[in-house]
Structures are given as C-alpha cells and as structure tokens.
Design a protein around this motif. Structure first.
Motif, PDB file in Angstrom:
ATOM      1  N   UNK A 381      -6.844  67.704  25.265  1.00 47.67           N
ATOM      2  CA  UNK A 381      -7.901  68.692  25.454  1.00 47.67           C
ATOM      3  C   UNK A 381      -8.669  68.904  24.158  1.00 47.67           C
ATOM      4  N   UNK A 382      -9.796  69.625  24.274  1.00 47.38           N
ATOM      5  CA  UNK A 382     -10.556  69.895  23.058  1.00 47.38           C
ATOM      6  C   UNK A 382      -9.839  70.945  22.213  1.00 47.38           C
ATOM      7  N   UNK A 383     -10.299  71.064  20.983  1.00 49.90           N
ATOM      8  CA  UNK A 383      -9.632  71.957  20.036  1.00 49.90           C
ATOM      9  C   UNK A 383      -9.689  73.409  20.491  1.00 49.90           C
ATOM     10  N   UNK A 384     -10.734  73.768  21.235  1.00 47.41           N
ATOM     11  CA  UNK A 384     -10.851  75.152  21.700  1.00 47.41           C
ATOM     12  C   UNK A 384      -9.710  75.522  22.639  1.00 47.41           C
ATOM     13  N   UNK A 385      -9.308  74.592  23.506  1.00 47.30           N
ATOM     14  CA  UNK A 385      -8.208  74.862  24.440  1.00 47.30           C
ATOM     15  C   UNK A 385      -6.902  75.040  23.682  1.00 47.30           C
ATOM     16  N   UNK A 386      -6.663  74.178  22.706  1.00 48.07           N
ATOM     17  CA  UNK A 386      -5.457  74.309  21.882  1.00 48.07           C
ATOM     18  C   UNK A 386      -5.462  75.671  21.186  1.00 48.07           C
ATOM     19  N   UNK A 387      -6.600  76.023  20.600  1.00 43.61           N
ATOM     20  CA  UNK A 387      -6.690  77.283  19.859  1.00 43.61           C
ATOM     21  C   UNK A 387      -6.491  78.485  20.776  1.00 43.61           C
ATOM     22  N   UNK A 388      -7.003  78.395  22.011  1.00 40.23           N
ATOM     23  CA  UNK A 388      -6.870  79.528  22.935  1.00 40.23           C
ATOM     24  C   UNK A 388      -5.409  79.777  23.284  1.00 40.23           C
ATOM     25  N   UNK A 389      -4.675  78.720  23.626  1.00 38.20           N
ATOM     26  CA  UNK A 389      -3.255  78.892  23.963  1.00 38.20           C
ATOM     27  C   UNK A 389      -2.450  79.301  22.729  1.00 38.20           C
ATOM     28  N   UNK A 390      -2.765  78.696  21.580  1.00 36.57           N
ATOM     29  CA  UNK A 390      -2.027  79.047  20.359  1.00 36.57           C
ATOM     30  C   UNK A 390      -2.264  80.508  19.984  1.00 36.57           C
ATOM     31  N   UNK A 391      -3.494  80.978  20.131  1.00 40.95           N
ATOM     32  CA  UNK A 391      -3.789  82.378  19.795  1.00 40.95           C
ATOM     33  C   UNK A 391      -3.056  83.330  20.729  1.00 40.95           C
ATOM     34  N   UNK A 560      -2.797  61.180  26.912  1.00 36.68           N
ATOM     35  CA  UNK A 560      -3.149  61.687  25.578  1.00 36.68           C
ATOM     36  C   UNK A 560      -4.551  61.214  25.206  1.00 36.68           C
ATOM     37  N   UNK A 561      -5.557  61.773  25.871  1.00 38.01           N
ATOM     38  CA  UNK A 561      -6.922  61.264  25.732  1.00 38.01           C
ATOM     39  C   UNK A 561      -7.490  61.473  24.335  1.00 38.01           C
ATOM     40  N   UNK A 562      -7.130  62.584  23.671  1.00 38.22           N
ATOM     41  CA  UNK A 562      -7.633  62.824  22.317  1.00 38.22           C
ATOM     42  C   UNK A 562      -7.173  61.722  21.378  1.00 38.22           C
ATOM     43  N   UNK A 563      -5.925  61.335  21.497  1.00 42.72           N
ATOM     44  CA  UNK A 563      -5.380  60.282  20.641  1.00 42.72           C
ATOM     45  C   UNK A 563      -5.888  58.910  21.069  1.00 42.72           C
ATOM     46  N   UNK A 564      -6.181  58.753  22.350  1.00 41.00           N
ATOM     47  CA  UNK A 564      -6.748  57.484  22.808  1.00 41.00           C
ATOM     48  C   UNK A 564      -8.129  57.262  22.205  1.00 41.00           C
ATOM     49  N   UNK A 565      -8.938  58.326  22.106  1.00 46.04           N
ATOM     50  CA  UNK A 565     -10.260  58.202  21.488  1.00 46.04           C
ATOM     51  C   UNK A 565     -10.119  57.768  20.029  1.00 46.04           C
ATOM     52  N   UNK A 604     -14.803  60.698  18.342  1.00 46.31           N
ATOM     53  CA  UNK A 604     -13.616  61.557  18.353  1.00 46.31           C
ATOM     54  C   UNK A 604     -13.884  63.009  18.052  1.00 46.31           C
ATOM     55  N   UNK A 605     -15.163  63.416  17.957  1.00 42.24           N
ATOM     56  CA  UNK A 605     -15.468  64.814  17.638  1.00 42.24           C
ATOM     57  C   UNK A 605     -15.225  65.717  18.841  1.00 42.24           C
ATOM     58  N   UNK A 606     -14.785  66.952  18.586  1.00 43.74           N
ATOM     59  CA  UNK A 606     -14.626  67.946  19.644  1.00 43.74           C
ATOM     60  C   UNK A 606     -15.986  68.573  19.953  1.00 43.74           C
ATOM     61  N   UNK A 607     -16.051  69.321  21.035  1.00 37.42           N
ATOM     62  CA  UNK A 607     -17.304  69.989  21.394  1.00 37.42           C
ATOM     63  C   UNK A 607     -17.773  70.913  20.275  1.00 37.42           C
ATOM     64  N   UNK A 608     -16.839  71.647  19.689  1.00 40.34           N
ATOM     65  CA  UNK A 608     -17.223  72.563  18.613  1.00 40.34           C
ATOM     66  C   UNK A 608     -17.730  71.792  17.395  1.00 40.34           C
ATOM     67  N   UNK A 609     -17.096  70.663  17.086  1.00 43.04           N
ATOM     68  CA  UNK A 609     -17.537  69.856  15.944  1.00 43.04           C
ATOM     69  C   UNK A 609     -18.912  69.246  16.189  1.00 43.04           C
ATOM     70  N   UNK A 610     -19.144  68.799  17.436  1.00 45.57           N
ATOM     71  CA  UNK A 610     -20.468  68.261  17.788  1.00 45.57           C
ATOM     72  C   UNK A 610     -21.525  69.352  17.643  1.00 45.57           C
ATOM     73  N   UNK A 611     -21.195  70.548  18.118  1.00 38.53           N
ATOM     74  CA  UNK A 611     -22.146  71.659  18.032  1.00 38.53           C
ATOM     75  C   UNK A 611     -22.503  71.950  16.582  1.00 38.53           C
ATOM     76  N   UNK A 612     -21.497  71.961  15.721  1.00 36.11           N
ATOM     77  CA  UNK A 612     -21.754  72.226  14.310  1.00 36.11           C
ATOM     78  C   UNK A 612     -22.601  71.127  13.688  1.00 36.11           C
ATOM     79  N   UNK A 613     -22.309  69.880  14.056  1.00 35.31           N
ATOM     80  CA  UNK A 613     -23.028  68.743  13.486  1.00 35.31           C
ATOM     81  C   UNK A 613     -24.498  68.724  13.918  1.00 35.31           C
ATOM     82  N   UNK A 614     -24.762  69.107  15.158  1.00 38.02           N
ATOM     83  CA  UNK A 614     -26.123  69.042  15.704  1.00 38.02           C
ATOM     84  C   UNK A 614     -26.833  70.387  15.695  1.00 38.02           C
ATOM     85  N   UNK A 615     -26.171  71.433  15.170  1.00 33.12           N
ATOM     86  CA  UNK A 615     -26.763  72.781  15.082  1.00 33.12           C
ATOM     87  C   UNK A 615     -27.156  73.332  16.448  1.00 33.12           C
TER      88      UNK A 615
END
Length: 653
Positions: A381-391, A560-565, A604-615
């Motif tokens: 999953x994207x980093x946001x999903x990991x962060x949501x469950x971890x939080x 493990x799609x994140x690692x496959x990318x 391999x960028x996450x949605x949040x990383x893409x957003x930051x990169x493209x403003x």
C-alpha cells in the motif's frame, strides 16, 4: 389489544438479558398461550413491528418504550406468565428471574435460589449476569450482595459487555467486601483493563488478585499479570509474575514457567517446556487454553503450530460464544500468519479482528491489529495507509503502555521508508528500538526488526551500528526462536561484506538456500532482490537479472506490490528487455500531467511523494492515477511500471 399483549410479553422477556438482541420465541408464545392468545396475536404483533427469525427467536425494536409505557401491574402479570412458561433446566434462571420481577416485594430466599440457578449450565453469559445482579439486589447480607455483584460483573465481561461489568463492580464500593471478594473483583478489573486500559493498572490489579484469590484463580491472575508485563515490554516483571510455586492446572503452570525460562538464560529448557504445552493442547477445547498454547508455539519458534492453534481458538470462541476471546484469537492468527509470511491471510484476520475488537470494546487488541495491518500495508500500500494504521496503533499504545504494539508500528513505518529508498529515515526509526538502552523496543519484537535495520544502516553508511546489531542478532538466532533467523543472519552478514566480494556472494547464496528450507516468500524475495542489487553494482548483470526476475515474481505472488515496483526499477537498471511488449504507444494518449504522474509512480514514488514533487495535492494525484489505470487498462502500480518500462525500451531501440 392482543398485539399489545404479545409486544409487552416480548419486552418483558428481555429482562433475562437486557442487552441481548433476541429473546426465546418459544417462551413468549407459551406465555401468550397461557394468557389465551392464539397465533393471530403473534401475526398482529409482527404487523406492529415484532421481528421473527427463521429459528423462532423474536426481536422487538423500541422494547424499552413498550415496557415502560405499561402499568406496573401489567408488567408484573407479564413476568408471571413468563415465569410459568419457563420450562426445563435451561430456562430455570429465567423463570426464577421472572418470578422475582412478578413479586410486589423483594424475596431474599428467591434471590438465593436465583443465584444458584445462574451458575448451572445452559444460560448465556448475559443471562447469568442479569440473574446474578438481580439476586444481589435481593440479598440482605452485604457480603453476599457484594459477592453476587462481582460474579455478575465477571459474567458481563465474558458476555463481551465491559461497560456493564464495570458498572456492576462499582456497586460493591460501599459494601465493605471480604478479602476473597476483593480479590475476585480485582481479578475482573484486571482482566478488563488487560483488554481496554493502561497495562500498568491491569498488572497492579492482577497482582493484587493473585495475593487475595485462592487456588486456580490465583494462577489465572498471575498469568494475566505476566501478560500485562509482556505488553509493557518488561521481561523482568513477566518473570516476577510467575516466580515461585504455581498452584493450579499443570498445563497452565508449565506455560508460565516455560515462558519465564525462555526469557532468561534457560531458553533451551524453556523451549522444551513450551513445546510440551503445544503438544498438550491437542485435546484442548477451551479458547483460553488454545490461545495460551498458541503463544507458547510462537515463542518456541513453531509458527505453523501457532497458526493451527489460532484457528482452533477462533472456532472454539465462536462455538462457545466466548466473545472476549474472539478478538484475541484473531490477533494470534493475524500475527502468526504475518510471521509465516502469509500477508494476505494476516490482513484478512486483522481486518476481522478490528471489527471484533471494536464490538467488544477492546482497544488494546485494536492497537495490535492496527500495528499488524501497518506491517502488511508496508508491502502493498501507499505510505499514507501505513501511516494511518501505525498512528492508530501508536495513539492507543502511548496512552495504555503497549510497547509491543508501538514497536510493531515503528517497524512498519521503517519498512515503508526502506521500500521507497529512504534508508536514513528507516535507520533513524529503528536504531533506538534494536539497540540496548532505555528506549529500546519490545524484547520479543526488536530482534525481528534487526534485518530491516541492518539493511537501512548499511545503505545509510552506518556500518558500526549495523555490525553491533548483527552481533546481538547472531546470539538470538542461535536460540531458535525464529525459523527464518538463520537465513536473515546470512543476509545481514552479506550486506556487511561489501568489501569482500567472495564472502558477500557466499553469504547471499547461503541465505537463499536457508530460505528454501525455512519458507516465507517475502523474506526470500527480499534476499534475492538484495543479492541482485549487489550483483548489478558488482557489474554482473546477467546473474543479477536472474535473481531480480525471481524476486519480482515472488513479490507479485505474495502481493508485495511496493517492493515489486522497486525490484522492477532495479531490473530496468540491468538493461533487462521486456519479453512480451504491450502497446507502449498508449502512453501517448495520456495528458502531460498524467504522463508525469505515471513516470513518478513507475519510479516507485508514493502518492504523497508525487504530490510534493509536482506541487499538487495528494487527492489530485489519486484522481489522475485512477484515470491513468482506467485509460491504460492496468490494475496495479507494478503493471504501470512495466508498461512505462516497455515504452522506454521501445523508444531506445
């Protein structure tokens, strides 16, 4: 009028278990027949809102309003009819309860009879809690009343109603109970806090119960106090909770002593004892015994046995309506499947465990399920999903002292960082958890996270910290607590041998051979990918491609799609050409913004990383990415990465 009579009888029948969803339809119909009401009365009641299940149970929405609107004399008449209709031993407590409610004045003798009937086999835990609470109200002796309230609270706990249990425990505060009753109350309070409360409070209550309770209750209290110490990450407190002579069931005693031994220098003897507990569970049927054996199997390194015992505990909890044990069984299963590398199954059990823990009011179990889901999400999953469950896990863990859940959550965040190439961040997260010191992670989890830390530390250039962690991991691996530890140790040693190509290659090869014996698709794929990366950097692309293709297939197989990318990107770097090109020209149909997002995701960028990169906002990225998937006919980030790779390869020809 006939419908109103049936509705009142149904509402009064809920007195046996006010929080239960259904009542016994046969009991209500027999009571209605005694009042001279026929089948047409039931039909009329159904038209007025009464619900009937296929097996004959009845449910009445708004039952409290129906009951409270009736005159007290009519309520007593309804209870009298239900008491007369309560035939057979199973309904004896219900019949006595309705007799008591039909009487205009309290009857102490009836209360004694009701309390005795509540302890007979047959009634549900909710029905027993109600009967005992009412019997307590009928008792003249304050000590008797206090004992019945505590017994009612324990039955409410077993019924999965912690709020009702705490309410009943509050009724004994003004009764000055005996030490025996105080001990029983402390045990119930401690067990409630163990699932939904600060672990330090749970441990203190349970140790008090162990001092005041006799026999097997004292053993139950001490084992529960040890469980609280485990959640707190306090190995010494665990050993203290089960120190000395334990009286009670032999298997339970063996479990406590085996666990204590496994946590100190007697680990070999402890493992033998715990394996005996696992073997003894072959004939067990009670959920708590099966859960205890499952925990023993995990500590002894028998992950498959832990999964089997978790499945049996889940089945037993469902069959016996043991609601407090249901979330725990799902937690054991989810964690066992995670340790076995079966991440899809771990997610299924953890998601069901979330629902069960919420329904049972068990926030501590909820925290562990969120931590497990965070670890699973770090694969696919994207980093946001990991962060949501971890939080979510860390929020409860911080307030209740759940060191194990907090450690798992940090491990998940670090693994997500590592998958996306942020090695320094991953090493910074895990460093305090895997090294000795006041901020170290949970004693049963921190060694499991060492391979992740070593990879991150080596990538970040902190070889000294990596070597220190591997030295401790080497000692731990020799104890046999984890079947994959030998393979992971060899992988760590390979990563630390970058300056010695022959040794590094040999250690990677050894690690892969050990993985074949130990199982676990994900960790084997991780080793193959790291070996392939090392070979590519050593300018041996042919061998690197073989290992990277193997790792890519394995990552896709275990989801493990994140690692496959990440692996697909490494494979592209070796110059690997696609074996079955797929219409790369379709990329030209994308808008410039969609194309930029597709390339970022393929890297391999996450949605949040893409957003930051493209403003842009993450929501904008998510919107465009869904359109990209639909337009290109791909279903995952891995497929998108392959499509982009093929387009680039075609343009290069």
């Amino acid at each position: 009028m006939t419908a109103r009579h049936v509705l009142l009888l149904t509402a009064a029948a809920y007195a046996s278990d006010p929080d239960g969803p259904w009542v016994d339809g046969g009991l209500v119909l027999r009571a209605a027949a005694r009042a001279g009401l026929g089948p047409s009365a039931l039909d009329a009641a159904e038209r007025a809102g009464l619900e009937r299940s296929p097996d004959g149970r009845l449910r009445l929405p708004g039952r409290r309003a129906v009951y409270e609107a009736a005159h007290p004399a009519r309520r007593r008449a309804a209870h009298r009819l239900l008491a007369e209709a309560a035939l057979g031993e199973r309904l004896r407590p219900a019949g006595l309860l309705h007799r008591a409610l039909a009487a205009p004045y309290p009857d102490s003798a009836l209360g004694t009879e009701l309390a005795a009937a509540a302890r007979l086999p047959g009634p549900s835990h909710g029905e027993r809690a109600t009967a005992l609470a009412h019997a307590a109200g009928l008792a003249a002796d304050p000590e008797v009343r206090a004992g019945r309230f505590v017994a009612a609270a324990d039955q409410a706990r077993l019924a999965g109603r912690p709020h009702r249990a705490r309410e009943l425990l509050g009724r004994i505060d003004e009764l000055t109970p005996t030490d025996a009753v105080r001990g029983a109350a402390a045990l119930v309070r401690g067990l409630l806090a163990l699932r939904d409360g600060p672990m330090a409070d749970a441990r203190a209550s349970l140790l008090l119960a162990a001092r005041l309770c006799p026999g097997e209750r004292a053993l139950d209290a001490r084992l529960a106090a040890a469980e609280a110490a485990w959640a707190l990450g306090d190995a010494l407190a665990y050993q203290e909770a089960v120190a000395g002579q334990l009286s009670g069931a032999a298997t339970a005693r063996a479990f406590g002593l085996g666990m204590a031994a496994a946590l100190d220098d007697r680990y070999a003897a402890g493992r033998v004892t715990l394996r005996r507990v696992v073997a003894d569970a072959a004939g067990a049927g009670a959920p708590d015994a099966l859960l205890r054996a499952g925990a023993a199997a995990l500590v002894a390194g028998d992950v498959e046995a832990a999964c089997r015992l978790g499945s049996r505990a889940l089945a037993a909890a469902r069959a016996l309506d043991a609601r407090p044990e249901l979330p725990r069984a799902l937690e054991l299963l989810a964690y066992g499947e995670l340790r076995a590398g079966r991440h899809a199954r771990a997610r299924t059990h953890a998601e069901e465990g979330l629902r069960a823990a919420r329904a049972a009011g068990q926030r501590n179990v909820l925290a562990h399920q969120h931590a497990i889901l965070a670890l699973v999400a770090s694969l696919d999953s994207d980093a946001d999903t990991v962060a949501r469950h971890a939080a979510a896990a860390q929020d409860i863990a911080a307030r209740h002292g759940l060191v194990q859940a907090a450690t798992l959550a940090q491990w998940a965040l670090a693994r997500a960082d590592l998958a996306r190439g942020r090695a320094a961040e991953a090493a910074a997260r895990l460093g305090p958890l895997v090294r000795p010191g006041p901020r170290q992670g949970h004693f049963a989890v921190r060694m499991l996270a060492v391979p992740c830390f070593v990879e991150a530390a080596v990538s970040a250039g902190d070889l000294g910290a990596a070597r220190a962690a591997v030295a401790e991991f080497n000692v731990w691996a020799d104890r046999g607590y984890d079947p994959q530890a030998g393979a992971l140790l060899a992988r760590c040693q390979a990563l630390l041998s970058a300056g010695d190509p022959v040794r590094a290659d040999a250690r990677f090869t050894e690690a892969l051979a050990r993985h074949e014996r130990a199982g676990g698709d994900f960790e084997r794929a991780r080793t193959a990918e790291l070996h392939g990366e090392w070979l590519r950097r050593a300018r041996r692309p042919a061998r690197a491609r073989v290992l990277l293709r193997d790792a890519l297939v394995a990552f896709e197989r275990c989801g493990a799609s994140v690692w496959a990318v990440r692996t697909a990107a490494e494979l592209r770097a070796t110059g690997d050409a696609p074996s079955h090109p797929e219409a790369p020209g379709r990329l030209s149909e994308l808008t410039p913004q969609q194309l930029r997002i597709a390339h970022c995701v393929a890297d391999g960028a996450t949605n949040r990383e893409v957003a930051s990169r493209l403003s842009v906002s993450p929501r904008t990225v998510d919107h465009h990415l869904r359109n990209v998937f639909a337009q290109l006919g791909v279903r995952s980030r891995v497929e998108l990465a392959r499509l982009v790779d093929r387009a680039e390869a075609t343009r290069a020809l």
